[in-house]
Write a protein that holds these residues in place. Structure first.
Motif, mmCIF file in Angstrom:
data_model
loop_
_atom_site.group_PDB
_atom_site.id
_atom_site.type_symbol
_atom_site.label_atom_id
_atom_site.label_comp_id
_atom_site.label_asym_id
_atom_site.label_seq_id
_atom_site.Cartn_x
_atom_site.Cartn_y
_atom_site.Cartn_z
ATOM 1 N N UNK A 164 0.739 -1.288 0.133
ATOM 2 C CA UNK A 164 -0.039 0.230 0.066
ATOM 3 C C UNK A 164 0.669 1.292 0.019
ATOM 4 N N UNK A 165 1.869 1.240 0.725
ATOM 5 C CA UNK A 165 2.854 2.392 0.999
ATOM 6 C C UNK A 165 3.465 2.493 -0.526
ATOM 7 N N UNK A 166 3.946 1.580 -1.239
ATOM 8 C CA UNK A 166 4.527 1.734 -2.492
ATOM 9 C C UNK A 166 3.458 2.400 -3.472
ATOM 10 N N UNK A 167 2.114 2.089 -3.425
ATOM 11 C CA UNK A 167 1.029 2.611 -4.227
ATOM 12 C C UNK A 167 1.037 4.158 -3.985
ATOM 13 N N UNK A 168 0.933 4.258 -2.680
ATOM 14 C CA UNK A 168 0.605 5.890 -2.282
ATOM 15 C C UNK A 168 1.906 6.726 -2.713
#
Length: 402
Positions: A274-278
Motif C-alpha cells: 500500500x505504501x508503494x502505491x501511495x
C-alpha cells in the motif's frame, strides 16, 4: 429506550454464552481468545473490539449486529433516520422492474452532479442528507438506465447507479442495517458489470471483505481481496492513479484482515504494498473512486493495524507521526479517533481516551453516534471511574447510553 451502561456488548455476550451452556473458559476456547479477555469484556471493563465480537459471534452462532445491539432505534428515531430506511428499501427493490412511467430522468450531467454530492456527503458521514436524497436519485437513475440505448451513455448511467448503491451500502451499514447493506452491495456488483468498470467492481469487493471481517471470516476476506487485485489488473491502465488508489485500498483492507488474524508478517507486507502505491501517486487522492487513499491513509492504517494486533505502544508511537491534512475525509479521521480512544482505554489512560472520543464526535458526529466501538469504549471509561467526568456523562447521554 436508551441503552444503559449496564446493557452493553459484553453483557449480551454473557447472556448468549449462558444460553449456549458455555463457561467463560469454554467460550474462550471456541473463540480462540483468553478467558481473561472474555471476563473483562463481559464485565464491560475492556472494549469489545471488532475482532473479539466477530470471534464470539462465530463461536456462539449469534449475528454480530445482535451482540452489538444494532440498530440503535431510539437514536435513529430522534435523528429521524429510521423513516429513511423504508424508502431506501423500496428504491433498492426497483432494480429489475424497468423504467418507472412516472419518472422523467434529467440529463446525465445533472444526475452525475447529484451523485457526486452524495458521495461527498458519504465521506463526510452526513447520514441525514444522504438518506433524504438517495432513494429518489436511485429511482431516477434506475429509470434512466432502463430507457437508455446500449452504448457509452448507458454505461455512464450504469456507473452512476452503481455509485448510488455504494452510498446505500455505506448508509445502511453505518446505521446497523447490515442485511440492507449486503443487498446494496449485490446491486452495486450487478450494475458495475453493466458499467464495465473493473475498478468499481474491485472497490465493491473491498467493501464485501469488510462485511466478512465483521463476521470474523479472515480467510474468505483475503480470497475476495485477491480477486479484487485481479480486477485492478484489468483496468485500462493498471499503473494510472485510479488503479493505484483502488489497488492500494485493497492492500489496506488486507492489512486489517491479517491484523485480525494476528499475522504480523502479512500485515507488514500489505502495508508495504500500500505504501508503494501511495508513493507512486505522491499525494492523497480522496475523491478518486472515493477510496480516500494516499500517504495519510497508509499512515492511519499503520496505527489501526498496530491497535488490532494489540501492540498499543507501537500504535501510540505511530500516531504521533500522523497528521491529517485539511479536507481529509471525516469518515477516516473520525474512525481514527474512535480507534485511538479504544487503544488508550485499553492502556488505562482514561482521560486521553475520552479526549479522543470527543474529537471523533466533533469531526464526524453521526458516525460516532452510531459506532458500536464508540459506545463500548464509553462504557469502559464509565465503569473504570468512581465518578464519571461531566464530559464523559455528556458523551454517554449523546449516544443514548443514559
Amino acid at each position: 429506550m436508551p441503552q444503559g451502561t449496564d446493557d452493553h456488548i459484553g453483557a449480551r455476550l454473557a447472556d448468549y454464552r449462558k444460553l449456549r451452556g458455555l463457561t467463560q473458559s469454554g467460550l474462550a476456547q471456541k473463540a480462540f481468545v483468553s478467558r481473561g479477555t472474555i471476563a473483562k469484556v463481559e464485565a464491560g471493563l475492556s472494549p469489545a473490539t471488532p475482532g473479539i465480537v466477530a470471534a464470539a459471534s462465530r463461536a456462539l452462532h449469534v449475528p454480530v449486529d445482535v451482540l452489538n445491539g444494532q440498530p440503535y432505534m431510539s437514536e435513529l428515531q430522534q435523528d429521524r433516520l429510521d423513516a429513511m430506511i423504508e424508502p431506501l428499501t423500496a428504491a433498492l427493490d426497483m432494480y429489475d422492474l424497468g423504467p418507472d412511467p412516472d419518472i422523467t430522468p434529467r440529463p446525465v450531467a445533472a444526475l452525475a452532479a447529484d451523485v457526486e454530492r452524495l458521495c461527498e456527503g458519504t465521506c463526510a458521514t452526513e447520514y441525514k442528507g444522504i438518506g433524504e436524497a438517495l432513494p429518489g436519485l436511485m429511482s431516477e437513475l434506475t429509470t434512466a438506465v432502463g430507457l437508455a440505448s446500449f452504448g457509452a451513455e448507458r454505461q455512464r448511467l450504469a456507473e452512476l447507479l452503481a455509485w448510488t448503491y455504494w452510498v446505500a451500502y455505506e448508509f445502511a451499514y453505518r446505521l446497523g442495517y447490515h442485511h440492507l447493506a449486503a443487498i446494496a452491495l449485490e446491486r452495486m456488483g450487478w450494475m458495475g458489470e453493466q458499467a464495465q468498470d473493473p475498478l468499481l467492481l474491485a472497490l465493491r469487493l473491498a467493501r464485501r471483505s469488510s462485511m466478512l471481517l465483521r463476521r470474523g471470516d479472515n480467510q474468505m476476506a483475503e480470497r475476495i481481496l485477491e480477486r479484487g487485485h485481479r480486477l485492478v489488473e484489468q483496468a485500462d491502465d493498471p499503473h494510472a492513479v485510479p488503479a493505484l488508489a483502488v489497488g492500494g485500498s485493497l492492500h489496506l483492507a488486507g492489512a486489517i484482515a491479517a491484523a485480525q488474524a494476528k499475522n504480523k508478517d502479512s500485515v507488514e507486507e500489505y502495508l508495504k504494498e500500500a505504501g508503494a502505491a501511495a508513493k507512486r501517486i505522491g499525494r492523497d487522492v480522496p475523491g478518486v473512486y472515493w477510496a480516500s487513499f494516499g500517504l495519510t491513509n497508509v499512515k492511519h492504517f499503520e496505527v489501526a493495524t498496530a491497535v488490532e494486533l494489540g501492540d498499543l505502544g507501537a500504535a501510540v508511537k505511530e500516531a504521533r507521526k500522523l497528521h491529517f491534512p485539511a479536507g481529509h475525509p471525516p469518515m477516516r479521521t473520525g474512525r481514527y479517533y474512535i480507534e485511538m480512544g479504544r487503544a488508550y482505554a485499553q492502556m488505562g489512560r482514561y482521560e486521553k481516551a475520552e479526549e479522543q472520543l470527543h474529537r471523533a464526535r466533533k469531526i464526524a458526529p453521526q458516525q460516532a453516534r452510531y459506532h458500536p466501538l464508540m459506545r463500548s469504549t464509553i462504557g469502559v471509561l464509565v465503569r473504570h471511574q468512581r465518578r464519571a467526568p461531566d464530559g464523559l456523562v455528556s458523551l454517554a447521554g449523546w449516544v443514548g447510553m443514559i
